[in-house]
Design a protein around this motif. Structure first.
Motif: not given
Length: 86
Positions: A5-30
């Motif tokens: 559950g902790m790994i799942s939550m950490g992965s979900a938080i990482a996904a949300l952070l990368f989505l936020r980075f993509w929204r600000t920079s529009r860099e498709r890698l994120f």
């Protein structure tokens, strides 16, 4: 199951952070990284939900392979793109 559950939550938080980075920079890698970590979060949550049996079954292995292929695809796509004109 707690650690899954902790790994799942950490992965979900990482996904949300990368989505936020993509929204600000529009860099498709994120966006690639966000999709990969979202897949990993779902994979770990389903694995924990089903009682954490044998992780070497085909669906879990395919999800893990797809996770790494998404990251690899993002890196390859980033490096093969033409630089913007100056």
């Amino acid at each position: 199951m707690f650690l899954l559950g902790m790994i799942s939550m950490g992965s979900a938080i990482a996904a949300l952070l990368f989505l936020r980075f993509w929204r600000t920079s529009r860099e498709r890698l994120f966006l690639w990284f966000s999709a990969a970590f979202l897949l990993e979060a779902i994979n770990r949550a389903v694995f924990a939900w089903q009682g954490a049996g044998d992780e070497a079954t085909l669906p879990y292995l395919l999800a893990r392979i797809l996770f790494f292929l998404l990251i690899l695809g993002g890196v390859v796509e980033k490096n093969w793109r033409k630089p913007p004109p100056r």
